[in-house]
Scaffold this motif. Structure first.
Motif, PDB file in Angstrom:
ATOM      1  N   TRP A 153       0.857  -1.180   0.000  1.00  0.00           N
ATOM      2  CA  TRP A 153       0.000   0.000   0.000  1.00  0.00           C
ATOM      3  C   TRP A 153       0.896   1.234   0.000  1.00  0.00           C
ATOM      4  O   TRP A 153       1.809   1.356   0.811  1.00  0.00           O
ATOM      5  CB  TRP A 153      -0.903   0.048   1.232  1.00  0.00           C
ATOM      6  N   TYR A 154       0.619   2.139  -0.947  1.00  0.00           N
ATOM      7  CA  TYR A 154       1.341   3.394  -1.044  1.00  0.00           C
ATOM      8  C   TYR A 154       0.365   4.560  -0.888  1.00  0.00           C
ATOM      9  O   TYR A 154      -0.802   4.464  -1.265  1.00  0.00           O
ATOM     10  CB  TYR A 154       2.018   3.538  -2.413  1.00  0.00           C
ATOM     11  N   GLN A 155       0.881   5.656  -0.381  1.00  0.00           N
ATOM     12  CA  GLN A 155       0.135   6.919  -0.312  1.00  0.00           C
ATOM     13  C   GLN A 155       0.816   7.920  -1.233  1.00  0.00           C
ATOM     14  O   GLN A 155       2.039   8.094  -1.176  1.00  0.00           O
ATOM     15  CB  GLN A 155       0.131   7.461   1.119  1.00  0.00           C
ATOM     16  N   GLN A 156       0.054   8.573  -2.096  1.00  0.00           N
ATOM     17  CA  GLN A 156       0.626   9.557  -3.001  1.00  0.00           C
ATOM     18  C   GLN A 156      -0.097  10.881  -2.840  1.00  0.00           C
ATOM     19  O   GLN A 156      -1.242  11.029  -3.262  1.00  0.00           O
ATOM     20  CB  GLN A 156       0.567   9.094  -4.455  1.00  0.00           C
ATOM     21  N   ILE A 157       0.594  11.824  -2.236  1.00  0.00           N
ATOM     22  CA  ILE A 157       0.072  13.177  -2.082  1.00  0.00           C
ATOM     23  C   ILE A 157       0.340  13.938  -3.372  1.00  0.00           C
ATOM     24  O   ILE A 157       1.365  13.722  -4.032  1.00  0.00           O
ATOM     25  CB  ILE A 157       0.718  13.854  -0.862  1.00  0.00           C
TER      26      ILE A 157
ATOM     27  N   GLY B 241       1.525  15.925  -6.312  1.00  0.00           N
ATOM     28  CA  GLY B 241       2.815  16.526  -6.635  1.00  0.00           C
ATOM     29  C   GLY B 241       4.014  15.760  -6.112  1.00  0.00           C
ATOM     30  O   GLY B 241       5.158  16.172  -6.345  1.00  0.00           O
ATOM     31  N   GLN B 242       3.761  14.645  -5.414  1.00  0.00           N
ATOM     32  CA  GLN B 242       4.866  13.854  -4.853  1.00  0.00           C
ATOM     33  C   GLN B 242       4.838  12.444  -5.417  1.00  0.00           C
ATOM     34  O   GLN B 242       3.835  11.999  -5.984  1.00  0.00           O
ATOM     35  CB  GLN B 242       4.765  13.809  -3.330  1.00  0.00           C
ATOM     36  N   GLY B 243       5.939  11.733  -5.231  1.00  0.00           N
ATOM     37  CA  GLY B 243       5.968  10.331  -5.607  1.00  0.00           C
ATOM     38  C   GLY B 243       5.262   9.495  -4.552  1.00  0.00           C
ATOM     39  O   GLY B 243       5.045   9.935  -3.428  1.00  0.00           O
ATOM     40  N   PRO B 244       4.883   8.275  -4.904  1.00  0.00           N
ATOM     41  CA  PRO B 244       4.233   7.404  -3.931  1.00  0.00           C
ATOM     42  C   PRO B 244       5.144   7.083  -2.742  1.00  0.00           C
ATOM     43  O   PRO B 244       6.347   6.896  -2.916  1.00  0.00           O
ATOM     44  CB  PRO B 244       3.936   6.134  -4.745  1.00  0.00           C
ATOM     45  N   LYS B 245       4.540   7.009  -1.553  1.00  0.00           N
ATOM     46  CA  LYS B 245       5.271   6.671  -0.343  1.00  0.00           C
ATOM     47  C   LYS B 245       4.746   5.349   0.191  1.00  0.00           C
ATOM     48  O   LYS B 245       3.540   5.185   0.391  1.00  0.00           O
ATOM     49  CB  LYS B 245       5.107   7.758   0.720  1.00  0.00           C
ATOM     50  N   LEU B 246       5.644   4.404   0.445  1.00  0.00           N
ATOM     51  CA  LEU B 246       5.234   3.100   0.948  1.00  0.00           C
ATOM     52  C   LEU B 246       4.687   3.217   2.366  1.00  0.00           C
ATOM     53  O   LEU B 246       5.335   3.762   3.257  1.00  0.00           O
ATOM     54  CB  LEU B 246       6.421   2.129   0.941  1.00  0.00           C
ATOM     55  N   LEU B 247       3.472   2.679   2.576  1.00  0.00           N
ATOM     56  CA  LEU B 247       2.880   2.652   3.908  1.00  0.00           C
ATOM     57  C   LEU B 247       3.115   1.300   4.569  1.00  0.00           C
ATOM     58  O   LEU B 247       3.504   1.217   5.726  1.00  0.00           O
ATOM     59  CB  LEU B 247       1.377   2.924   3.826  1.00  0.00           C
ATOM     60  N   ILE B 248       2.832   0.240   3.838  1.00  0.00           N
ATOM     61  CA  ILE B 248       2.936  -1.092   4.417  1.00  0.00           C
ATOM     62  C   ILE B 248       3.160  -2.109   3.308  1.00  0.00           C
ATOM     63  O   ILE B 248       2.694  -1.926   2.187  1.00  0.00           O
ATOM     64  CB  ILE B 248       1.672  -1.437   5.242  1.00  0.00           C
ATOM     65  N   GLN B 249       3.894  -3.176   3.659  1.00  0.00           N
ATOM     66  CA  GLN B 249       4.196  -4.249   2.717  1.00  0.00           C
ATOM     67  C   GLN B 249       3.890  -5.576   3.387  1.00  0.00           C
ATOM     68  O   GLN B 249       4.311  -5.824   4.515  1.00  0.00           O
ATOM     69  CB  GLN B 249       5.662  -4.180   2.299  1.00  0.00           C
ATOM     70  N   PHE B 250       3.129  -6.419   2.679  1.00  0.00           N
ATOM     71  CA  PHE B 250       2.784  -7.750   3.158  1.00  0.00           C
ATOM     72  C   PHE B 250       3.517  -8.807   2.330  1.00  0.00           C
ATOM     73  O   PHE B 250       3.691  -8.667   1.124  1.00  0.00           O
ATOM     74  CB  PHE B 250       1.283  -8.029   3.002  1.00  0.00           C
ATOM     75  N   GLN B 251       3.914  -9.854   2.987  1.00  0.00           N
ATOM     76  CA  GLN B 251       4.368 -11.056   2.315  1.00  0.00           C
ATOM     77  C   GLN B 251       3.376 -12.141   2.718  1.00  0.00           C
ATOM     78  O   GLN B 251       3.331 -12.534   3.882  1.00  0.00           O
ATOM     79  CB  GLN B 251       5.795 -11.422   2.718  1.00  0.00           C
TER      80      GLN B 251
ATOM     81  N   LYS C  39      -7.773  12.719   8.876  1.00  0.00           N
ATOM     82  CA  LYS C  39      -7.376  14.111   9.010  1.00  0.00           C
ATOM     83  C   LYS C  39      -7.307  14.731   7.603  1.00  0.00           C
ATOM     84  O   LYS C  39      -7.204  14.010   6.603  1.00  0.00           O
ATOM     85  CB  LYS C  39      -6.007  14.221   9.680  1.00  0.00           C
ATOM     86  N   LEU C  40      -7.299  16.050   7.574  1.00  0.00           N
ATOM     87  CA  LEU C  40      -7.243  16.738   6.285  1.00  0.00           C
ATOM     88  C   LEU C  40      -6.013  16.323   5.480  1.00  0.00           C
ATOM     89  O   LEU C  40      -6.083  16.163   4.254  1.00  0.00           O
ATOM     90  CB  LEU C  40      -7.240  18.251   6.484  1.00  0.00           C
ATOM     91  N   GLU C  41      -4.880  16.121   6.181  1.00  0.00           N
ATOM     92  CA  GLU C  41      -3.631  15.788   5.492  1.00  0.00           C
ATOM     93  C   GLU C  41      -3.600  14.375   4.931  1.00  0.00           C
ATOM     94  O   GLU C  41      -2.637  13.988   4.264  1.00  0.00           O
ATOM     95  CB  GLU C  41      -2.425  15.998   6.405  1.00  0.00           C
ATOM     96  N   ASP C  42      -4.649  13.603   5.204  1.00  0.00           N
ATOM     97  CA  ASP C  42      -4.740  12.258   4.622  1.00  0.00           C
ATOM     98  C   ASP C  42      -5.272  12.287   3.185  1.00  0.00           C
ATOM     99  O   ASP C  42      -5.317  11.247   2.516  1.00  0.00           O
ATOM    100  CB  ASP C  42      -5.643  11.359   5.466  1.00  0.00           C
ATOM    101  N   SER C  43      -5.678  13.458   2.733  1.00  0.00           N
ATOM    102  CA  SER C  43      -6.149  13.584   1.348  1.00  0.00           C
ATOM    103  C   SER C  43      -5.008  13.207   0.409  1.00  0.00           C
ATOM    104  O   SER C  43      -3.938  13.823   0.427  1.00  0.00           O
ATOM    105  CB  SER C  43      -6.605  15.012   1.064  1.00  0.00           C
ATOM    106  N   ALA C  44      -5.239  12.183  -0.399  1.00  0.00           N
ATOM    107  CA  ALA C  44      -4.182  11.625  -1.245  1.00  0.00           C
ATOM    108  C   ALA C  44      -4.787  10.535  -2.111  1.00  0.00           C
ATOM    109  O   ALA C  44      -5.966  10.174  -1.962  1.00  0.00           O
ATOM    110  CB  ALA C  44      -3.056  11.036  -0.396  1.00  0.00           C
ATOM    111  N   VAL C  45      -3.954   9.990  -2.988  1.00  0.00           N
ATOM    112  CA  VAL C  45      -4.321   8.784  -3.720  1.00  0.00           C
ATOM    113  C   VAL C  45      -3.660   7.613  -3.020  1.00  0.00           C
ATOM    114  O   VAL C  45      -2.467   7.655  -2.724  1.00  0.00           O
ATOM    115  CB  VAL C  45      -3.871   8.844  -5.187  1.00  0.00           C
ATOM    116  N   TYR C  46      -4.454   6.584  -2.737  1.00  0.00           N
ATOM    117  CA  TYR C  46      -3.933   5.386  -2.077  1.00  0.00           C
ATOM    118  C   TYR C  46      -3.816   4.289  -3.122  1.00  0.00           C
ATOM    119  O   TYR C  46      -4.804   3.871  -3.735  1.00  0.00           O
ATOM    120  CB  TYR C  46      -4.823   4.991  -0.900  1.00  0.00           C
ATOM    121  N   LEU C  47      -2.581   3.850  -3.318  1.00  0.00           N
ATOM    122  CA  LEU C  47      -2.259   2.893  -4.367  1.00  0.00           C
ATOM    123  C   LEU C  47      -1.933   1.532  -3.767  1.00  0.00           C
ATOM    124  O   LEU C  47      -1.194   1.440  -2.795  1.00  0.00           O
ATOM    125  CB  LEU C  47      -1.048   3.374  -5.168  1.00  0.00           C
TER     126      LEU C  47
END
Lengths: 116, 114
Positions: A34-38, A40-50, A83-91
């Motif tokens: 799961w990535y979060q992309q705000i 104007g920014q690149g995607p940021k990794l939130l969590i990785q499952f195996q 929160k307001l700052e959670d506005s983003a695309v979740y990939l």
């Protein structure tokens, strides 16, 4: 071959509400991200499952974000309260395996979350 | 933080080759270079990856310098549909050492002009 499926495509919620996103990875893919992309920014990794175990959640804000991958297939990501700052695309992305060949990740279309 | 440096934006004429540079001077010997692109309102799309040899597939070619401190992604005949943000990523091992992770930077916005 079907790609990574995500739903919903768009979601608008008020701050302090909760929201959940769903991801169905490519069949047979053991690793799910799961990535979060705000904007104007690149995607940021939130969590990785195996399979159904977490291998990296170092950047997940655990006070409000949670994720699970029951049975090692589908996954849900939840935010509570938003929160307001959670506005983003979740990939969501998946890869066949975490090491060796087949590690390239394939991404879904994402869920665009707007918190107002 | 991302271990790569890319120009913020580039332009290319349709039909010409697009050469996108990437610096990764701190790359380790066993770390791969991956390239993804993201077209507006879509998820990132895998393009190509390599370790030290040049690689080519149906989408692009990847040229990695001998010292591995930089690489170039080449789109041989750019089309308008290649307009996108291109991410160069050094694939890192996560803290547990058991899996790899992709850390995205801000990428290069490639605009292909008619």
């Amino acid at each position: 071959e079907a790609g990574v499926a995500q739903s919903p495509r768009y979601k608008i919620i008020e701050k302090r509400q909760s929201v959940a996103f769903w991801c169905n990875p490519i069949s047979g893919h053991a690793t799910l991200y799961w990535y979060q992309q705000i904007l104007g920014q690149g995607p940021k990794l939130l969590i990785q499952f195996q399979n159904n175990g977490v291998v990296d959640d170092s950047q997940l804000p655990k006070d409000r974000f949670s994720a699970e991958r029951l049975k090692g297939v589908d996954s849900t990501l939840k935010i509570q309260p938003a929160k307001l700052e959670d506005s983003a695309v979740y990939l969501c992305a998946s890869s066949l395996r975490p090491r060796g060949s087949g590690t390239e990740a394939f991404f879904g279309q994402g869920t665009r979350l707007t918190v107002v | 933080d991302a271990k790569t440096t890319q120009p913020t934006s580039m332009d290319c004429a349709e039909g010409r080759a697009a050469n996108l540079p990437c610096n990764h001077s701190t790359i380790s010997g066993n770390e791969y270079v991956y390239w993804y692109r993201q077209i507006h309102s879509q998820g990132p799309q895998y393009i190509i990856h390599g370790l030290k040899n040049n690689e080519t597939n149906e989408m692009a070619s990847l040229i990695i310098t001998e010292d591995r401190k930089s690489s170039t992604l080449i789109l041989p005949h750019a089309t308008l549909r290649d307009t996108a943000v291109y991410y160069c990523i050094v694939r890192e091992t996560n803290s547990g050492g058991s899996n790899y992770k992709l850390t995205f930077g801000k990428g290069t916005l490639l605009t292909v002009n008619p």
